[in-house]
Design a protein around this motif. Structure first.
Motif, PDB file in Angstrom:
ATOM      1  N   TYR A 108      -7.781   3.888   3.691  1.00  0.00           N
ATOM      2  CA  TYR A 108      -7.797   2.476   3.294  1.00  0.00           C
ATOM      3  C   TYR A 108      -6.650   1.721   3.963  1.00  0.00           C
ATOM      4  O   TYR A 108      -6.808   0.597   4.442  1.00  0.00           O
ATOM      5  CB  TYR A 108      -7.664   2.446   1.774  1.00  0.00           C
ATOM      6  CG  TYR A 108      -7.648   1.100   1.116  1.00  0.00           C
ATOM      7  CD1 TYR A 108      -8.831   0.446   0.842  1.00  0.00           C
ATOM      8  CD2 TYR A 108      -6.460   0.511   0.722  1.00  0.00           C
ATOM      9  CE1 TYR A 108      -8.820  -0.777   0.202  1.00  0.00           C
ATOM     10  CE2 TYR A 108      -6.439  -0.702   0.085  1.00  0.00           C
ATOM     11  CZ  TYR A 108      -7.625  -1.342  -0.173  1.00  0.00           C
ATOM     12  OH  TYR A 108      -7.607  -2.546  -0.809  1.00  0.00           O
ATOM     13  N   LYS A 109      -5.499   2.365   4.046  1.00  0.00           N
ATOM     14  CA  LYS A 109      -4.343   1.760   4.706  1.00  0.00           C
ATOM     15  C   LYS A 109      -4.593   1.584   6.203  1.00  0.00           C
ATOM     16  O   LYS A 109      -4.139   0.612   6.814  1.00  0.00           O
ATOM     17  CB  LYS A 109      -3.108   2.626   4.471  1.00  0.00           C
ATOM     18  CG  LYS A 109      -1.827   2.056   5.066  1.00  0.00           C
ATOM     19  CD  LYS A 109      -0.674   3.002   4.830  1.00  0.00           C
ATOM     20  CE  LYS A 109       0.566   2.533   5.591  1.00  0.00           C
ATOM     21  NZ  LYS A 109       1.681   3.485   5.463  1.00  0.00           N
ATOM     22  N   ASP A 144      -4.005  -0.793  -9.187  1.00  0.00           N
ATOM     23  CA  ASP A 144      -3.137  -1.897  -9.601  1.00  0.00           C
ATOM     24  C   ASP A 144      -3.037  -1.961 -11.123  1.00  0.00           C
ATOM     25  O   ASP A 144      -2.042  -2.427 -11.683  1.00  0.00           O
ATOM     26  CB  ASP A 144      -3.683  -3.233  -9.091  1.00  0.00           C
ATOM     27  CG  ASP A 144      -3.261  -3.513  -7.657  1.00  0.00           C
ATOM     28  OD1 ASP A 144      -2.288  -2.899  -7.198  1.00  0.00           O
ATOM     29  OD2 ASP A 144      -3.918  -4.334  -6.999  1.00  0.00           O
ATOM     30  N   LEU A 201      -7.118   6.642   0.039  1.00  0.00           N
ATOM     31  CA  LEU A 201      -6.127   5.573   0.084  1.00  0.00           C
ATOM     32  C   LEU A 201      -5.413   5.537   1.431  1.00  0.00           C
ATOM     33  O   LEU A 201      -5.051   4.466   1.922  1.00  0.00           O
ATOM     34  CB  LEU A 201      -5.116   5.758  -1.047  1.00  0.00           C
ATOM     35  CG  LEU A 201      -5.695   5.617  -2.465  1.00  0.00           C
ATOM     36  CD1 LEU A 201      -4.616   5.899  -3.504  1.00  0.00           C
ATOM     37  CD2 LEU A 201      -6.290   4.247  -2.676  1.00  0.00           C
ATOM     38  N   ILE A 212       1.837   1.840  -3.527  1.00  0.00           N
ATOM     39  CA  ILE A 212       0.734   2.385  -4.321  1.00  0.00           C
ATOM     40  C   ILE A 212       0.598   3.875  -4.065  1.00  0.00           C
ATOM     41  O   ILE A 212       0.445   4.685  -4.983  1.00  0.00           O
ATOM     42  CB  ILE A 212      -0.582   1.656  -4.001  1.00  0.00           C
ATOM     43  CG1 ILE A 212      -0.532   0.218  -4.519  1.00  0.00           C
ATOM     44  CG2 ILE A 212      -1.772   2.383  -4.613  1.00  0.00           C
ATOM     45  CD1 ILE A 212      -1.722  -0.616  -4.121  1.00  0.00           C
ATOM     46  N   LEU A 213       0.664   4.258  -2.793  1.00  0.00           N
ATOM     47  CA  LEU A 213       0.567   5.677  -2.446  1.00  0.00           C
ATOM     48  C   LEU A 213       1.727   6.457  -3.034  1.00  0.00           C
ATOM     49  O   LEU A 213       1.563   7.591  -3.488  1.00  0.00           O
ATOM     50  CB  LEU A 213       0.530   5.836  -0.922  1.00  0.00           C
ATOM     51  CG  LEU A 213      -0.809   5.494  -0.267  1.00  0.00           C
ATOM     52  CD1 LEU A 213      -0.635   5.326   1.235  1.00  0.00           C
ATOM     53  CD2 LEU A 213      -1.833   6.572  -0.566  1.00  0.00           C
ATOM     54  N   ALA A 221      -7.456   0.862  -4.198  1.00  0.00           N
ATOM     55  CA  ALA A 221      -6.103   0.370  -4.467  1.00  0.00           C
ATOM     56  C   ALA A 221      -6.110  -0.669  -5.580  1.00  0.00           C
ATOM     57  O   ALA A 221      -5.162  -0.764  -6.362  1.00  0.00           O
ATOM     58  CB  ALA A 221      -5.491  -0.212  -3.194  1.00  0.00           C
ATOM     59  N   LEU A 278       0.826  -1.208   0.000  1.00  0.00           N
ATOM     60  CA  LEU A 278       0.000   0.000   0.000  1.00  0.00           C
ATOM     61  C   LEU A 278       0.859   1.257   0.000  1.00  0.00           C
ATOM     62  O   LEU A 278       0.517   2.262  -0.631  1.00  0.00           O
ATOM     63  CB  LEU A 278      -0.939  -0.010   1.210  1.00  0.00           C
ATOM     64  CG  LEU A 278      -2.037  -1.075   1.189  1.00  0.00           C
ATOM     65  CD1 LEU A 278      -2.819  -1.065   2.487  1.00  0.00           C
ATOM     66  CD2 LEU A 278      -2.970  -0.865   0.003  1.00  0.00           C
ATOM     67  N   SER A 335       1.347   6.631  -6.919  1.00  0.00           N
ATOM     68  CA  SER A 335       0.155   7.359  -7.366  1.00  0.00           C
ATOM     69  C   SER A 335       0.189   8.819  -6.955  1.00  0.00           C
ATOM     70  O   SER A 335      -0.733   9.557  -7.237  1.00  0.00           O
ATOM     71  CB  SER A 335      -1.108   6.717  -6.780  1.00  0.00           C
ATOM     72  OG  SER A 335      -1.134   6.868  -5.380  1.00  0.00           O
ATOM     73  N   ASP A 348     -13.854  -2.159   0.678  1.00  0.00           N
ATOM     74  CA  ASP A 348     -12.433  -1.999   0.984  1.00  0.00           C
ATOM     75  C   ASP A 348     -11.871  -3.246   1.666  1.00  0.00           C
ATOM     76  O   ASP A 348     -10.756  -3.685   1.380  1.00  0.00           O
ATOM     77  CB  ASP A 348     -12.219  -0.781   1.888  1.00  0.00           C
ATOM     78  CG  ASP A 348     -12.489   0.534   1.164  1.00  0.00           C
ATOM     79  OD1 ASP A 348     -12.561   0.508  -0.072  1.00  0.00           O
ATOM     80  OD2 ASP A 348     -12.636   1.560   1.835  1.00  0.00           O
TER      81      ASP A 348
END
Length: 761
Positions: free
Chosen positions: A262-263, A355, A259, A243-244, A351, A240, A247, A314
Motif C-alpha cells: 500500500y505504501k 486509523d 500495508l 501506521i506500520l 490503513a 504510513l 501496528s 487503496d
C-alpha cells in the motif's frame, strides 16, 4: 525550439488562461445556470470549437441538455438521453472520454432533430465526475473532421472538474435528486451481502464518509501548488510509516505485507506525474488529487478483476489522506468511536481501518469488497467480522443506528426488532458453547458414532491461519494456498523470499501433514504486477497450472523454493486446474527437474513426497481410472468444479445461488469419484467451501469421502457433526435419493440429520 515543444507550451498556456477565466466565472454573479452558459461559451471560444454543450445527470440516469453554444437553444432542457443512449449516454455509462473524427458514423450516434447538429462532423466528450459518480457530460463539436489531441482531452476533463462542483452545489439540480435514493429510515431492515470474514456482532453504526470539500479549484501559481503537493506526499509517507510502526505488534505476515505494498502505491512515479500534470494545467493541488482519483475510479469501474478493484480502493484511501494533508482537516472518528462500533464504508483501505481503535470495532460492512480485499484480509487477521457487496447501505443508515451483523452468512440487520435481538443473544450463547466444545473436542478423534475415521484438516492461506492448527487439533493442513503472499506483494517474490514463506508453513505444522498447492492465479485472482490478458472469460482462460506450464521458469522457481523450505521433510504437493493427464505428466516432469537439480547440488530431498491434483475441471472425471496410477491422492475443489459442472459463474449473483451442491447430479459425481479412489487405494479429500458447511460435509462423508479440509472458523461445527453421525444409515439413504429428479436434496438431508440426531449448528 521544435514544433512539438512549442505545441505543448502553447497548450499549457491555453489551459492556464482558460482555467483563470473559468475561476472568474465561477466566482461571478448570476444563477448557476447563467454561469454554466458562460462556461460553455468560454470553452467554445478558447478551444475554437463550433459547439460546446453540457448535459447534466437527472434522476433515473437521464442526461439533460442544460447549456449549449452552437446547438439550437430550444433544445435546452428538451433533449434528454438515457445513460448508455447515444454518444453522450455512452460516455456517461462507461465513465470514459470519447474523441471521434466522424461522430455520425459511430454506432451509438443518436439523432436528435431539435438540436440541429447535422453540420457538425467531429465530437469530443468527457464525463463530469465527482465522488466516483457521473454528474454529467461535457462535449465539444467541430464542423470539419479532425483528430483531437491527448492534451485537448485532458483539458476538457480538467474543465469537467470545475463544472462538477457547480452541479454538486445543488443549484442546477436539487441535492436530493443527485443523491442516491435510500429506503425510509427508522424501520427495521434485513440486508444481504457477501461474507468476507466470519463471525457475529452487535453494535452501533459508524459511517465512514471521509468526503472533503475543495474550496479552490483553480490556481495561477503552479510552482506553489507543486510544492504543496510534494509536501503532502512526504507527510503521507511519514504517516504510513507510523501506521506500520504502531501496528507491528498486531499485524504481521501477509497483512503487514499488504500495508507495505500500500505504501508502494504512494511512491509510484506514474501516480505522482498525473497529479503534477493536472496542476500544470491550472488546478490547485487539491483539485488535482480529486481529478486523478476520478480518472482512476472511472477506469477501474469498468474492470471486473477483484485485485484491480482492490487497488482502486487503496487509491481512494490515498486520495483522501492526500486531501486531509492539503486541507489540514483530518478525521477525528478514531477519537470519538463508541465502544461497540460497526464501521460502514463504501470502500476502505487497510490503513484507514487501522486509523481507528480496532479494539472498539465489532464489525465492518462495505458497499463493495471481495474476499481478496486488502482490508478484509487485515480485518480477518484481527478477528473482525466483515460483510462486503452490501449495496446502498450507507444511504439506509443514520449514525449510531443499532445493527446486528452475521458475517458468516453475509446478513445485516438494521434497527433489529426484539425477535432478531433475542436470536442474536441465543447465537452468541451457542458461540460461547462452541468455544467450550472446542476444548473438549480438541484431543478427540474425528470418528463417527459407527467408528468410521474421518481426517479433518485445515485450509490455510494467511500466516494467521496456522495459529488454529494446535487449538483445533486438526490432523494437518489439507490445502495451503500459496498464491496469497504473491497477491499482496508489489513484485514477484524471488526463490529465497518464497522459501522463507514456506519455511514458516513447515515450522507451524510441526510434523503434521502439509499439502501445498502450487500457484493458482489468473481468473479472479490477478497478481498486481501481472499483465491483464483482456480475456472475455477469465474463469475459463489462462490461469493456474496453465500459466505454470506456459511459463515453466515461474513454476520451477516455486518448486525450488518449496523443496528448499522442506529441507527433506515430507509433504504433499498439489497441482491446480489440471484438465488432462498429459498436463499432470508435464507438471511432474518439471518437478523432477528441480529434484534432480537439488540432488546434483548434494542437497537433501524429501524421502516421502506425495503428488496429487485438484479436481476442478469436469474433463478429468472420465479420465480418473487412467489418472490414478500417476497420483498419490486427489482433492476436489468444489468451488470451481461446481461452477464448471453447472456452467454457472460463482461470482455472478444472478446464477451463483441457482444451483445447489446438494443436487443429485453433483452428489452422484462425488460418490463415483470416491468409489474409484477407494478401490485404487488412493485418498480423496474435499477442500472447497462444501467441506466447511456441516450439512454438506455430512453428505460428503455419506458418499464415501474420508478426508475434509476445512476453513478454521468452521472446524468445531464440522468435528461436532462428524462425531454425532452414523455413516451407514446416511449412505443407504443417499442410495435411495440420488436418482431423483429433484433440483436439490437439501431439505431431505436436513430432515434426515434432525431425525438421526446429527449436530448441524
Amino acid at each position: 525550439m521544435n514544433l512539438l515543444t512549442a505545441a505543448f507550451q502553447g497548450a499549457v498556456l491555453t489551459a492556464r488562461r482558460l482555467m483563470r477565466r473559468l475561476r472568474d466565472v465561477m466566482a461571478g454573479s448570476g444563477s448557476a445556470e447563467v454561469r454554466l452558459n458562460k462556461i460553455v461559451h468560454l470553452i467554445a471560444a478558447e478551444l475554437h470549437a463550433d459547439v460546446c454543450s453540457c448535459y447534466v445527470m437527472r434522476a433515473g440516469e437521464v442526461l439533460e441538455l442544460f447549456a449549449t453554444h452552437g446547438l439550437r437553444q430550444e433544445a435546452v432542457h428538451k433533449t434528454r438521453l438515457r445513460s448508455g443512449e447515444g454518444i453522450v449516454g455512452d460516455i456517461a455509462a462507461k465513465m470514459q472520454p470519447l474523441a471521434l473524427a466522424n461522430a455520425q458514423a459511430h454506432p451509438h450516434f443518436a439523432y436528435r432533430p431539435e438540436t440541429g447538429e447535422e453540420p457538425f462532423q467531429s465530437m469530443m466528450g468527457v464525463p463530469i465526475l465527482r465522488g466516483g459518480r457521473v454528474r454529467g457530460v461535457l462535449t465539444i463539436q467541430h464542423k470539419e473532421r479532425r483528430q483531437y489531441r491527448e492534451d485537448e482531452i485532458e483539458l476538457l476533463e480538467t474543465i469537467g472538474m470545475v463544472v462538477a462542483e457547480l452541479i454538486a452545489a445543488g443549484e442546477l439540480v436539487s441535492a436530493g435528486e443527485i443523491s442516491p435514493a435510500g429506503d425510509p429510515l427508522l424501520l427495521p431492515q434485513r440486508l444481504e451481502g457477501l461474507s468476507l470474514s466470519p463471525g457475529m456482532a452487535a453494535g452501533r453504526a459508524v459511517l465512514h464518509k471521509p468526503q472533503i470539500t475543495i474550496r479552490e479549484m483553480v490556481s495561477d501559481n503552479a510552482d506553489a501548488e507543486l510544492t504543496r503537493l510534494h509536501e503532502a506526499i512526504a507527510a503521507l509517507l511519514n504517516e504510513l510509516d507510523k501506521i506500520l510502526g504502531t501496528s507491528s505488534g498486531g499485524i504481521q505476515g501477509e497483512s503487514r505485507e499488504i500495508l507495505e505494498t500500500y505504501k508502494v502505491f504512494a511512491s509510484d512515479h506514474g501516480w505522482l506525474t498525473k497529479h503534477e500534470d493536472a496542476i500544470k494545467q491550472g488546478l490547485t493541488a487539491e483539485a488535482a488529487v480529486q481529478k486523478v482519483q476520478n480518472d482512476y475510479s472511472a477506469r477501474f469501474s469498468q474492470i471486473n478483476d477483484p485485485m484491480i478493484k482492490e487497488k482502486a480502493a487503496d487509491l481512494d484511501d490515498l486520495a483522501t489522506r492526500m486531501l486531509q494533508h492539503l486541507t489540514g482537516r483530518h478525521t477525528t472518528a478514531a477519537s470519538t468511536l463508541p465502544e461497540d462500533a460497526i464501521l460502514i464504508a463504501r470502500t476502505l483501505g487497510p490503513a484507514e481501518l487501522l486509523d481507528y481503535d480496532t479494539r472498539k470495532i465489532r464489525g465492518l460492512i462495505l458497499e463493495s469488497g471481495t474476499s481478496a480485499s486488502h482490508v478484509a484480509i487485515v480485518a480477518k487477521a484481527l478477528d473482525i467480522p466483515v460483510i462486503g457487496q452490501c449495496g446502498g447501505i450507507l444511504s439506509r443508515l443514520e449514525p449510531l443506528d443499532p445493527l446486528i451483523i452475521d458475517g458468516t452468512r453475509g446478513i445485516v440487520y438494521v434497527r433489529p426488532n426484539e425477535d432478531v435481538q433475542e436470536q442474536f443473544v441465543h447465537s452468541m450463547a451457542l458461540k460461547q458453547e462452541r468455544a467450550f466444545m472446542l476444548n473438549e473436542l480438541r484431543d478427540l478423534p474425528g470418528t463417527t458414532r459407527d467408528a468410521v475415521d474421518i481426517s479433518l484438516m485445515l485450509n490455510c492461506g494467511l500466516a494467521v491461519d496456522f495459529d488454529h492448527l494446535q487449538p483445533t487439533g486438526a490432523d494437518g493442513v489439507g490445502l495451503y494456498r500459496t498464491e496469497i503472499p504473491f497477491m499482496v506483494r508489489g513484485s514477484f517474490p524471488n526463490v529465497e523470499q518464497q522459501a522463507q514463506i514456506y519455511r514458516y508453513a513447515f515450522a507451524r505444522t510441526e510434523g503434521k501433514a502439509l499439502t501445498i498447492r502450487t500457484l493458482d492465479v489468473g481468473g479472479d485472482k490477478m497478481l498486481p504486477y501481472q499483465t491483464d490478458q483482456g480475456e472475455e472469460n477469465p474463469a475459463l482462460g489462462w490461469r493456474a497450472i496453465r500459466i505454470g506450464l506456459d511459463r515453466p521458469s515461474m513454476l520451477r522457481q516455486q518448486l525450488r523454493a518449496i523443496l528448499e523450505a522442506a529441507d527433506g521433510r515430507p509433504f504433499n504437493l498439489m497441482f491446480p486446474m489440471i484438465a488432462t493427464i498429459a498436463e499432470l505428466i508435464e507438471s511432474k516432469k518439471i518437478l523432477q527437474l528441480e529434484i534432480d537439480r537439488r540432488t546434483a547440488c548434494g542437497k537433501v530431498v524429501p524421502e516421502k513426497l506425495r503428488i496429487g491434483l485438484m479436481m476442478e475441471v469436469p474433463s478429468l472425471i472420465w479420465q480418473v481410472p487412467g489418472l490414478l496410477p500417476h497420483v498419490d491422492f486427489l482433492s476436489i475443489g468444489s468451488n470451481d468444479l461446481l461452477q464448471y459442472f453447472f456452467a454457472a459463474d460463482r461470482t455472478n449473483p444472478l446464477v451463483s445461488r441457482r444451483y445447489d451442491p446438494l443436487s443429485p447430479a453433483f452428489l452422484l459425481l462425488i460418490r463415483e469419484m470416491a468409489a474409484m479412489c477407494n478401490t485404487a487405494g488412493k485418498s480423496l479429500s474435499v477442500c472447497g467451501e462444501m467441506a466447511s458447511r456441516p450439512l454438506e460435509a455430512m453428505t460428503l462423508v455419506g458418499l464415501g469421502v474420508r478426508m475434509l479440509s476445512i476453513s478454521p472458523s468452521a472446524f468445531v461445527p464440522i468435528k461436532a457433526m462428524v462425531r454425532s453421525m452414523d455413516v451407514k444409515p446416511l449412505s443407504d439413504y443417499l442410495t435411495t435419493q440420488l436418482l431423483r429428479p429433484d433440483a436439490s436434496l437439501r431439505q431431505k438431508l436436513t430432515d434426515f440429520a434432525r431425525d438421526h440426531g446429527v449436530l448441524l449448528t
